[in-house]
Design a protein around this motif. Structure first.
Motif, PDB file in Angstrom:
ATOM      1  N   PHE A   1      -6.444  -6.205  -2.589  1.00  0.00           N
ATOM      2  CA  PHE A   1      -6.912  -4.780  -3.161  1.00  0.00           C
ATOM      3  C   PHE A   1      -5.392  -4.084  -3.477  1.00  0.00           C
ATOM      4  CE2 PHE A   1      -8.112  -1.245  -1.012  1.00  0.00           C
ATOM      5  CZ  PHE A   1      -8.814  -0.582  -1.381  1.00  0.00           C
ATOM      6  N   ALA A   2      -4.682  -4.762  -2.795  1.00  0.00           N
ATOM      7  CA  ALA A   2      -3.082  -3.687  -2.284  1.00  0.00           C
ATOM      8  C   ALA A   2      -2.603  -3.653  -4.252  1.00  0.00           C
ATOM      9  CB  ALA A   2      -2.600  -4.522  -1.780  1.00  0.00           C
ATOM     10  N   ALA A   3      -2.831  -5.010  -4.934  1.00  0.00           N
ATOM     11  CA  ALA A   3      -2.343  -5.461  -6.134  1.00  0.00           C
ATOM     12  C   ALA A   3      -2.908  -4.445  -6.777  1.00  0.00           C
ATOM     13  CB  ALA A   3      -1.999  -6.926  -6.392  1.00  0.00           C
TER      14      ALA A   3
ATOM     15  N   GLY B   1      -2.207   2.233 -11.068  1.00  0.00           N
ATOM     16  CA  GLY B   1      -1.468   3.241 -10.480  1.00  0.00           C
ATOM     17  C   GLY B   1      -1.853   4.128  -9.607  1.00  0.00           C
ATOM     18  N   LEU B   2      -2.669   3.915  -8.613  1.00  0.00           N
ATOM     19  CA  LEU B   2      -3.497   4.644  -8.156  1.00  0.00           C
ATOM     20  C   LEU B   2      -3.390   4.292  -6.511  1.00  0.00           C
ATOM     21  CD1 LEU B   2      -7.466   3.599  -9.236  1.00  0.00           C
ATOM     22  CD2 LEU B   2      -6.052   5.736  -9.667  1.00  0.00           C
ATOM     23  N   ARG B   3      -3.597   5.894  -5.834  1.00  0.00           N
ATOM     24  CA  ARG B   3      -3.244   5.628  -4.587  1.00  0.00           C
ATOM     25  C   ARG B   3      -4.861   4.950  -3.793  1.00  0.00           C
ATOM     26  NH1 ARG B   3      -3.191  11.668  -3.558  1.00  0.00           N
ATOM     27  NH2 ARG B   3      -4.534  11.169  -4.988  1.00  0.00           N
ATOM     28  N   ALA B   4      -4.134   3.709  -2.144  1.00  0.00           N
ATOM     29  CA  ALA B   4      -5.256   2.874  -2.093  1.00  0.00           C
ATOM     30  C   ALA B   4      -4.940   2.440  -0.874  1.00  0.00           C
ATOM     31  CB  ALA B   4      -5.215   1.636  -2.399  1.00  0.00           C
ATOM     32  N   ALA B   5      -5.413   2.324   0.363  1.00  0.00           N
ATOM     33  CA  ALA B   5      -5.394   2.375   1.788  1.00  0.00           C
ATOM     34  C   ALA B   5      -6.142   1.377   2.359  1.00  0.00           C
ATOM     35  CB  ALA B   5      -5.046   3.407   2.548  1.00  0.00           C
ATOM     36  N   GLU B   6      -5.864  -0.074   2.990  1.00  0.00           N
ATOM     37  CA  GLU B   6      -7.485  -0.332   3.851  1.00  0.00           C
ATOM     38  C   GLU B   6      -7.064  -0.470   5.197  1.00  0.00           C
ATOM     39  OE1 GLU B   6      -7.756  -4.042   2.704  1.00  0.00           O
ATOM     40  OE2 GLU B   6      -6.949  -4.886   4.580  1.00  0.00           O
ATOM     41  N   LEU B   7      -7.959   0.213   5.924  1.00  0.00           N
ATOM     42  CA  LEU B   7      -8.452  -0.175   7.115  1.00  0.00           C
ATOM     43  C   LEU B   7      -9.960  -0.865   8.000  1.00  0.00           C
ATOM     44  CD1 LEU B   7      -8.437   2.752   6.173  1.00  0.00           C
ATOM     45  CD2 LEU B   7      -8.289   4.057   7.747  1.00  0.00           C
TER      46      LEU B   7
ATOM     47  N   PHE C   1       1.116  -1.053  -0.016  1.00  0.00           N
ATOM     48  CA  PHE C   1      -0.114   0.148  -0.285  1.00  0.00           C
ATOM     49  C   PHE C   1       0.550   0.809  -0.198  1.00  0.00           C
ATOM     50  CE2 PHE C   1      -2.784  -3.114   1.811  1.00  0.00           C
ATOM     51  CZ  PHE C   1      -3.871  -2.875   0.752  1.00  0.00           C
ATOM     52  N   ASP C   2       0.724   2.459  -0.195  1.00  0.00           N
ATOM     53  CA  ASP C   2       0.861   4.602  -0.696  1.00  0.00           C
ATOM     54  C   ASP C   2       1.199   3.820   0.937  1.00  0.00           C
ATOM     55  OD1 ASP C   2       1.442   6.635  -0.413  1.00  0.00           O
ATOM     56  OD2 ASP C   2       0.725   6.297  -3.206  1.00  0.00           O
ATOM     57  N   GLN C   3       2.673   4.142   1.138  1.00  0.00           N
ATOM     58  CA  GLN C   3       3.384   5.103   2.562  1.00  0.00           C
ATOM     59  C   GLN C   3       3.118   6.115   2.716  1.00  0.00           C
ATOM     60  OE1 GLN C   3       6.730   3.249   3.703  1.00  0.00           O
ATOM     61  NE2 GLN C   3       6.841   4.469   5.454  1.00  0.00           N
ATOM     62  N   ARG C   4       2.680   6.958   2.024  1.00  0.00           N
ATOM     63  CA  ARG C   4       2.749   8.472   2.641  1.00  0.00           C
ATOM     64  C   ARG C   4       0.774   8.579   2.487  1.00  0.00           C
ATOM     65  NH1 ARG C   4       4.071  14.070   1.159  1.00  0.00           N
ATOM     66  NH2 ARG C   4       1.956  14.894   2.315  1.00  0.00           N
TER      67      ARG C   4
END
Length: 534
Positions: free
Chosen positions: A272-274, A280-286, A201-204
Motif C-alpha cells: 500500500f505504501a509503495a 505520487g499520491l499521499r497515503a496513510a494507514e491507520l 508513508f507521507d510524514q506531513r
C-alpha cells in the motif's frame, strides 16, 4: 518553483512544510512529476495511452461504456479496508458526519468481487485480505481515478492488526512498512526478477492525522508496521496449523521488531505504501490493534468490543475529512470556524440604537475584561501543565527518546511512557528485593557450610596418630590424577552424536557426578586408594 500542496490543516511549527508529492521536493527521478497543472493525476505507464478501451475487470468498469469523470471526478479521499462490512460502516459514518446522503448501492456489484460506496468526495472500497487481493483493486482504482481526472486524491487504509508492546484497542498510524525480512521495502518479482520499492508513508499527512487523534479518548501511536505474507508463521504465531520454531524463538523475533520501532503487524502495508508512493499520491494507514502480540497470539476480546474498536480509525479519518470538507464550504477564507459565525451586529446599527450606545459599550467593556481575565487564567493553567509535562519528560528516560518517525511526543504519549516507566521501576524494585533475599539466604548457607567445614577440620586434627606430615608434589599429583581419572571414566557416558545431544549430556553429567556429595565420595575413595585416608 511553486508549492503544489493543497493543505488540509494549517501548518504547525514542528510539522513538515510540504507533502511528499509537492513539486518543490519531488525526488523520484525515475518518473515525471505525477500531477498536471490542474492537480489531476498522471500515471507513469505510457502503455495506457495506446488502449482504445481500458477494461477495469475486477471493478466492472471500462473507459468506453462508463463516464468515469462524471462518476468519480470529484473524489478527494479513498478509504480502503479489508472487509465489505467494515467499509459499508465507514461509508455510513462519513454520510452522517458530512451530512451527505448515500444510497449504499454497491457501485461494483456487477464484478462480484469487491464493494464500493461513494459519499460525496469520499470513496469507500474493500480490498480483501493480504497484498495480492489489495494490489488488484488498488491499481484499478488508481487507473479509474486517473481516467476520471480526480485531483490529487488521498488514500487512507483503515485496517486491523496485532500491536507490539502497546495496549489492545490502540490505533497505529504507520510511518513506514517493513517486509518479513525486516527491510522497509515492497519486493515484487517482475519478469523473473525481484524489484524493490520503498515503503514509506507521507510524514506531513501522518502529522495532520495524529494532531486530530490526540484529542480522542483512546491511544494513538505513530511507528513502523511489519507487513507479513502469512497470518500465522509469517507473523511469528505459534497457534497455526504448522509451527517449526519455539516460543522463545518467537519472542526473540518480536523483541527484535520492537527494537526496530515496529508498533504493529498486519498484511498489506508494504504494498500500500509503495504503490501509492510510486503513483505520487499521499497515503496513510491507520490500524486498530486487537491484541498485544507480546502477551499472546489469540484475539480474545468479545465481538462487541472488537466492533467498537474498529470504529476508531474511522473516527480519526472522518474528522480529518470533515475538516477538509468544511474548509471547502467556507470558501477562500479557509476557516472552519467561519461557518458557525454570524455577521457582526456593529454594521447594522440604526439611529434608534445610538441612545443605548454607552450602556452597550460599558457592558461590552465589562465582558471584555472578564474574557481577558479568563484568558489569562486559562493561559496560566496551560503554562503550568506544560511545565509539568516538560519536567516529566526530562525525568523519564524513555520520554527523552525521539520516535523513529521523528515526531515530538504528545502529552498522552508522555503520560503513558511515564506510567510504563514507573511500573518498570516497581518491577525493578521487586526484582532487587528478591535478589537481596536470595543473597541473604546464600550468606546463611555459606556460614553454615563454613561452620561444618571448621568442625571437620577440628575432628581430623583430633584423630590419634594424626601428624602434620607435608606431602610431596608427586603425591599431590597422584591424588589429583586419581580424581581426574575417575571423573573421565564417568564422562564416557556422555554421547557425542551431535552438538545438541552432547550439550544435554554434559549438563546431565554435571548434575549426576559433580554434586558436592558425589565429589566428596569420589575424593574419599581416591585418598583411600592412595593410603591417605583422612
Amino acid at each position: 518553483m511553486n508549492c503544489t500542496c493543497d493543505f488540509i490543516l494549517p501548518t504547525q511549527d514542528d510539522w513538515n512544510k510540504h507533502y511528499d508529492n509537492c513539486r518543490t521536493i519531488w525526488k523520484q527521478d525515475k518518473y515525471e512529476y505525477p500531477k498536471n497543472t490542474d492537480g489531476s493525476m498522471q500515471l507513469p505507464n505510457k502503455h495506457l495511452s495506446k488502449l482504445d478501451c481500458d477494461i477495469l475487470y475486477h471493478l466492472g468498469f471500462d473507459t468506453v461504456k462508463h463516464d468515469l469523470p462524471a462518476m468519480f471526478g470529484d473524489v478527494k479521499f479513498v478509504c480502503m479496508g479489508g472487509t465489505k462490512y467494515r467499509m459499508k460502516d465507514v461509508a455510513a459514518h462519513m454520510s452522517q458526519l458530512l451530512n451527505i446522503p448515500c444510497d449504499f448501492n454497491n457501485m461494483v456489484k456487477q464484478a462480484h468481487r469487491y464493494v464500493m460506496y461513494k459519499v460525496g468526495p469520499v470513496l469507500c472500497v474493500n480490498h480483501g485480505i493480504g497484498i495480492p487481493s489489495m494490489t488488484v483493486v488498488l491499481e484499478e482504482v488508481l487507473k479509474m481515478l486517473f481516467y476520471a481526472k480526480a485531483k490529487d486524491p488521498i488514500f487512507l487504509r483503515l485496517g486491523t492488526s496485532g500491536g507490539m508492546g502497546i495496549p489492545a484497542g490502540s490505533v497505529v498510524i504507520s510511518s513506514w512498512a517493513m517486509n518479513g525480512t525486516l527491510e522497509k521495502i515492497y519486493d515484487l518479482p517482475i519478469l523473473g526478477k525481484t524489484k524493490t520499492f520503498p515503503a514509506i508513508f507521507d510524514q506531513r499527512l501522518n502529522q495532520e492525522l495524529y494532531s486530530i487523534a490526540c484529542h480522542e479518548d483512546f491511544n494513538t501511536y505513530i511507528g513502523g508496521t511489519m507487513s507479513a505474507n502469512d497470518f500465522y508463521r509469517g507473523e511469528g504465531r505459534t497457534d497455526g496449523a504448522f509451527c517449526d520454531y519455539t516460543e522463545s524463538d518467537k519472542m526473540d523475533f518480536l523483541q527484535t521488531l520492537v527494537g526496530l520501532g515496529v508498533k504493529n503487524l498486519e498484511m498489506e502495508a508494504t504494498a500500500f505504501a509503495a504503490i501509492t508512493k510510486e503513483a505520487g499520491l499521499r497515503a496513510a494507514e491507520l490500524c486498530i490493534t486487537f491484541l498485544d502480540r507480546l502477551l499472546g497470539d489469540q484475539v480474545t476480546p468479545d465481538a462487541q468490543t472488537l466492533s467498537q474498536w474498529q470504529k476508531r480509525p474511522a473516527i480519526i479519518v472522518g474528522k480529518y475529512i470533515e475538516a477538509y470538507y468544511n474548509t471547502k464550504k467556507c470558501g477562500s477564507s479557509g476557516s472552519i470556524q467561519n461557518i458557525h459565525q454570524t455577521p457582526s451586529s456593529s454594521n447594522h446599527n440604526s439611529e434608534d440604537e445610538d441612545d443605548s450606545g454607552d450602556n452597550k459599550a460599558s457592558a461590552l467593556s465589562f465582558k471584555e475584561r472578564r474574557r481577558e481575565a479568563h484568558t489569562q487564567a486559562e493561559q496560566k493553567r496551560r503554562d503550568a501543565i506544560k511545565k509539568g509535562y516538560d519536567s516529566l519528560q526530562e525525568l523519564v528516560p524513555t520520554c527523552q527518546q525521539t520516535d523513529a518517525s521523528g515526531y515530538k511526543p504528545s502529552k498522552a504519549t508522555v503520560l503513558q511512557k511515564s506510567i510504563d516507566y514507573i511500573q518498570y521501576l516497581l518491577q525493578q524494585r521487586r526484582r532487587q528485593e528478591e535478589e537481596r533475599n536470595a543473597l541473604r539466604k546464600d550468606v546463611v548457607a555459606l556460614r553454615i557450610m563454613q561452620a561444618n567445614y571448621e568442625q571437620i577440620v577440628k575432628a581430623q586434627h583430633s584423630v590419634p596418630g594424626h601428624s602434620e606430615q607435608r606431602l610431596t608434589d608427586q603425591e599431590k599429583f597422584q591424588v589429583f590424577q586419581g580424581i581426574m581419572d575417575k571423573l573421565f571414566d564417568s564422562f564416557e557416558s556422555v554421547t557425542t552424536n551431535n552438538f545438541a545431544e552432547f550439550s544435554a549430556g554434559v549438563f546431565n553429567w554435571l548434575e549426576e557426578y559433580c554434586k558436592p556429595q558425589s565429589l566428596r565420595t569420589l575424593v574419599h575413595g581416591v585418598l583411600r586408594e592412595q593410603s591417605y585416608t583422612p
